[in-house]
Motif scaffolding. Structure first.
Motif, PDB file in Angstrom:
ATOM      1  N   VAL A  19      21.783  31.540  -7.757  1.00  0.00           N
ATOM      2  CA  VAL A  19      22.878  32.217  -8.213  1.00  0.00           C
ATOM      3  C   VAL A  19      22.155  33.528  -8.686  1.00  0.00           C
ATOM      4  CG1 VAL A  19      24.363  32.460 -10.140  1.00  0.00           C
ATOM      5  CG2 VAL A  19      24.292  30.278  -8.910  1.00  0.00           C
ATOM      6  N   ALA A  20      21.196  33.567  -9.302  1.00  0.00           N
ATOM      7  CA  ALA A  20      20.434  34.955  -9.815  1.00  0.00           C
ATOM      8  C   ALA A  20      19.940  35.770  -8.596  1.00  0.00           C
ATOM      9  CB  ALA A  20      19.161  34.566 -10.492  1.00  0.00           C
ATOM     10  N   GLU A  21      19.461  35.134  -7.543  1.00  0.00           N
ATOM     11  CA  GLU A  21      19.030  36.045  -6.256  1.00  0.00           C
ATOM     12  C   GLU A  21      20.070  36.200  -5.608  1.00  0.00           C
ATOM     13  OE1 GLU A  21      16.337  37.903  -5.462  1.00  0.00           O
ATOM     14  OE2 GLU A  21      15.472  36.070  -6.590  1.00  0.00           O
ATOM     15  N   ARG A  22      21.434  35.618  -5.509  1.00  0.00           N
ATOM     16  CA  ARG A  22      22.480  35.896  -4.917  1.00  0.00           C
ATOM     17  C   ARG A  22      23.149  37.157  -5.327  1.00  0.00           C
ATOM     18  NH1 ARG A  22      24.617  30.753  -4.229  1.00  0.00           N
ATOM     19  NH2 ARG A  22      26.015  31.061  -5.754  1.00  0.00           N
ATOM     20  N   GLY A  23      22.962  37.331  -6.941  1.00  0.00           N
ATOM     21  CA  GLY A  23      23.610  38.467  -7.547  1.00  0.00           C
ATOM     22  C   GLY A  23      22.798  39.439  -7.323  1.00  0.00           C
ATOM     23  N   ARG A  24      21.490  39.305  -7.208  1.00  0.00           N
ATOM     24  CA  ARG A  24      20.796  40.593  -6.726  1.00  0.00           C
ATOM     25  C   ARG A  24      21.030  41.263  -5.315  1.00  0.00           C
ATOM     26  NH1 ARG A  24      14.442  39.851  -5.032  1.00  0.00           N
ATOM     27  NH2 ARG A  24      13.928  42.284  -4.328  1.00  0.00           N
ATOM     28  N   LEU A  25      21.269  40.233  -4.558  1.00  0.00           N
ATOM     29  CA  LEU A  25      21.483  40.562  -3.245  1.00  0.00           C
ATOM     30  C   LEU A  25      22.776  41.396  -3.015  1.00  0.00           C
ATOM     31  CD1 LEU A  25      21.197  40.615  -0.176  1.00  0.00           C
ATOM     32  CD2 LEU A  25      22.302  38.257  -0.085  1.00  0.00           C
ATOM     33  N   GLU A  26      23.855  40.735  -3.879  1.00  0.00           N
ATOM     34  CA  GLU A  26      25.192  41.476  -3.966  1.00  0.00           C
ATOM     35  C   GLU A  26      25.178  42.817  -4.441  1.00  0.00           C
ATOM     36  OE1 GLU A  26      29.571  40.737  -5.388  1.00  0.00           O
ATOM     37  OE2 GLU A  26      28.290  39.079  -5.727  1.00  0.00           O
ATOM     38  N   GLU A  27      24.454  42.873  -5.571  1.00  0.00           N
ATOM     39  CA  GLU A  27      24.475  44.221  -6.321  1.00  0.00           C
ATOM     40  C   GLU A  27      23.652  45.339  -5.272  1.00  0.00           C
ATOM     41  OE1 GLU A  27      22.177  45.867 -10.426  1.00  0.00           O
ATOM     42  OE2 GLU A  27      22.718  43.769 -10.076  1.00  0.00           O
ATOM     43  N   SER A  28      22.592  44.904  -4.794  1.00  0.00           N
ATOM     44  CA  SER A  28      21.605  45.868  -3.850  1.00  0.00           C
ATOM     45  C   SER A  28      22.672  46.237  -2.658  1.00  0.00           C
ATOM     46  CB  SER A  28      20.529  45.082  -3.442  1.00  0.00           C
ATOM     47  OG  SER A  28      20.732  44.169  -2.805  1.00  0.00           O
ATOM     48  N   VAL A  29      23.237  45.297  -2.238  1.00  0.00           N
ATOM     49  CA  VAL A  29      24.124  45.594  -1.007  1.00  0.00           C
ATOM     50  C   VAL A  29      25.092  46.633  -1.336  1.00  0.00           C
ATOM     51  CG1 VAL A  29      25.432  44.789   1.059  1.00  0.00           C
ATOM     52  CG2 VAL A  29      23.610  43.560   0.390  1.00  0.00           C
ATOM     53  N   GLU A  30      25.739  46.095  -2.513  1.00  0.00           N
ATOM     54  CA  GLU A  30      26.967  47.116  -2.848  1.00  0.00           C
ATOM     55  C   GLU A  30      26.466  48.533  -3.187  1.00  0.00           C
ATOM     56  OE1 GLU A  30      29.906  46.520  -2.670  1.00  0.00           O
ATOM     57  OE2 GLU A  30      30.538  44.555  -3.073  1.00  0.00           O
ATOM     58  N   ASP A  31      25.214  48.613  -3.795  1.00  0.00           N
ATOM     59  CA  ASP A  31      24.799  49.952  -4.122  1.00  0.00           C
ATOM     60  C   ASP A  31      24.298  50.736  -2.692  1.00  0.00           C
ATOM     61  OD1 ASP A  31      23.421  51.938  -5.672  1.00  0.00           O
ATOM     62  OD2 ASP A  31      21.501  50.959  -5.335  1.00  0.00           O
ATOM     63  N   LEU A  32      23.778  49.956  -1.832  1.00  0.00           N
ATOM     64  CA  LEU A  32      23.369  50.808  -0.424  1.00  0.00           C
ATOM     65  C   LEU A  32      24.743  51.329   0.046  1.00  0.00           C
ATOM     66  CD1 LEU A  32      21.414  51.543   1.672  1.00  0.00           C
ATOM     67  CD2 LEU A  32      21.503  49.397   2.644  1.00  0.00           C
ATOM     68  N   LEU A  33      25.768  50.432   0.182  1.00  0.00           N
ATOM     69  CA  LEU A  33      27.058  50.835   0.659  1.00  0.00           C
ATOM     70  C   LEU A  33      27.684  52.084  -0.005  1.00  0.00           C
ATOM     71  CD1 LEU A  33      28.484  47.334   2.119  1.00  0.00           C
ATOM     72  CD2 LEU A  33      27.174  49.228   3.221  1.00  0.00           C
ATOM     73  N   GLY A  34      27.570  51.748  -1.343  1.00  0.00           N
ATOM     74  CA  GLY A  34      28.216  52.830  -2.226  1.00  0.00           C
ATOM     75  C   GLY A  34      27.623  54.099  -1.869  1.00  0.00           C
TER      76      GLY A  34
END
Length: 240
Positions: A152-167
Motif C-alpha cells: 500500500v505504501a509503495e503503491r502510494g509512492r508510485l501514484e504520487e510520483s506518476v501524478e507529479d510527472l504527468l502534472g
C-alpha cells in the motif's frame, strides 16, 4: 569513564548499549543486528532472478531454478523466502519501487531543466516497459495480498510520483489534459503483457514500437475527444 563505549554502568550487559532510565539507573538497549552485506546481495539476486523467471515462465517456475539463476543454494532461497507467496510479494514490491523511482527521476530531471516534460513521460513509459510490468500481472490474481501495508505504501509512492510527472507535462502544455495516471499505467500494463499463446521473448521486439504509438496519442494537442473522464489509480482500485 569505564567501558569501551565510555558509558558508565554498562559492564556486564552483553549485546546491549548503555542508557539511563528515568530514575538514573542503567538500562539495556538491545542491539538489532544488521543483515550482512553478502546476505543482502543474495536476497537481491534472488528477487532479480525470480522477477526474470516469472516473466519468462510464469509464477509457478520451480524454486530450484530460481536459486540456480541467482547463483545461490536452495537453502538460501528458502531461508529468505520460505513460501512462494513471500517471494511473489517481494518481487511485486521491488518492481513497484523501481517503477516509482523512474517517475521520480523523470520529474527531478524536468524540474532541473534537463528534460522536456513530455520526453520525461516518454522515458518513464519505455523504462517501465523494460521492467516487464504487464508480464507480471498474472501474479496479482487470486490469493495475492493487495492490501499488505508495504505494498500500500509503495503503491502510494508510485501514484504520487506518476501524478507529479504527468502534472509537469500537463502544466507545460505537452500532455493532453484529459488523461490521468490510471490511463498511463493501464496502457503500459496492457501493452507489455504478451498476447495469449505468445511468450515474452517473441512479444518483446514489438513492445516499444506499440508504446510509441500509445504515447503519440497522449501528446498535446489532442487529435480526438476521449469518451469518459481521465482515469485515476483510485478509479482502478475501486473497479477491482
Amino acid at each position: 569513564m569505564s567501558g569501551a563505549d565510555g558509558v558508565r554502568g554498562t559492564r556486564g550487559v552483553s549485546g546491549a548499549d548503555g542508557a539511563r532510565g528515568a530514575d538514573g539507573g542503567a538500562v539495556a538497549v538491545r542491539r538489532v543486528p544488521r543483515p550482512r552485506a553478502d546476505a543482502l546481495r543474495n536476497r537481491e539476486r534472488l528477487v532479480t532472478a525470480a522477477r526474470e523467471m516469472f516473466v519468462e515462465f510464469g509464477p509457478l517456475v520451480p524454486y530450484d531454478e530460481i536459486a540456480r539463476r541467482a547463483g545461490v543454494g536452495n537453502a538460501t532461497l528458502y531461508r529468505n523466502f520460505p513460501e512462494r507467496a513471500d517471494l511473489v510479494h517481494e518481487v511485486v514490491l521491488s518492481l513497484t519501487a523501481r517503477v516509482a523511482g523512474l517517475a521520480e527521476r523523470g520529474a527531478e530531471s524536468v524540474r532541473a531543466g534537463g528534460a522536456d516534460a513530455f520526453d520525461a513521460v516518454r522515458d518513464f513509459v519505455h523504462g517501465a516497459a523494460d521492467e516487464r510490468v504487464g508480464a507480471l500481472c498474472p501474479m496479482l490474481e487470486a490469493g495475492f495480498d493487495h492490501d499488505h501495508p508495504d505494498l500500500v505504501a509503495e503503491r502510494g509512492r508510485l501514484e504520487e510520483s506518476v501524478e507529479d510527472l504527468l502534472g509537469l507535462a500537463r502544466a507545460a502544455g505537452r500532455l493532453r489534459p484529459d488523461v490521468g495516471a490510471g490511463d498511463l499505467l493501464v496502457g503500459v500494463s496492457q501493452l507489455t503483457r504478451p498476447l495469449p499463446g505468445t511468450g515474452c521473448a517473441a512479444f518483446a521486439p514489438f513492445v516499444h514500437r506499440h508504446l510509441q504509438l500509445f504515447l503519440d496519442g497522449l501528446e498535446a494537442p489532442a487529435r480526438s475527444v476521449l469518451p469518459g473522464s481521465a482515469v485515476t489509480l483510485e478509479d482502478l482500485r475501486r473497479d477491482a
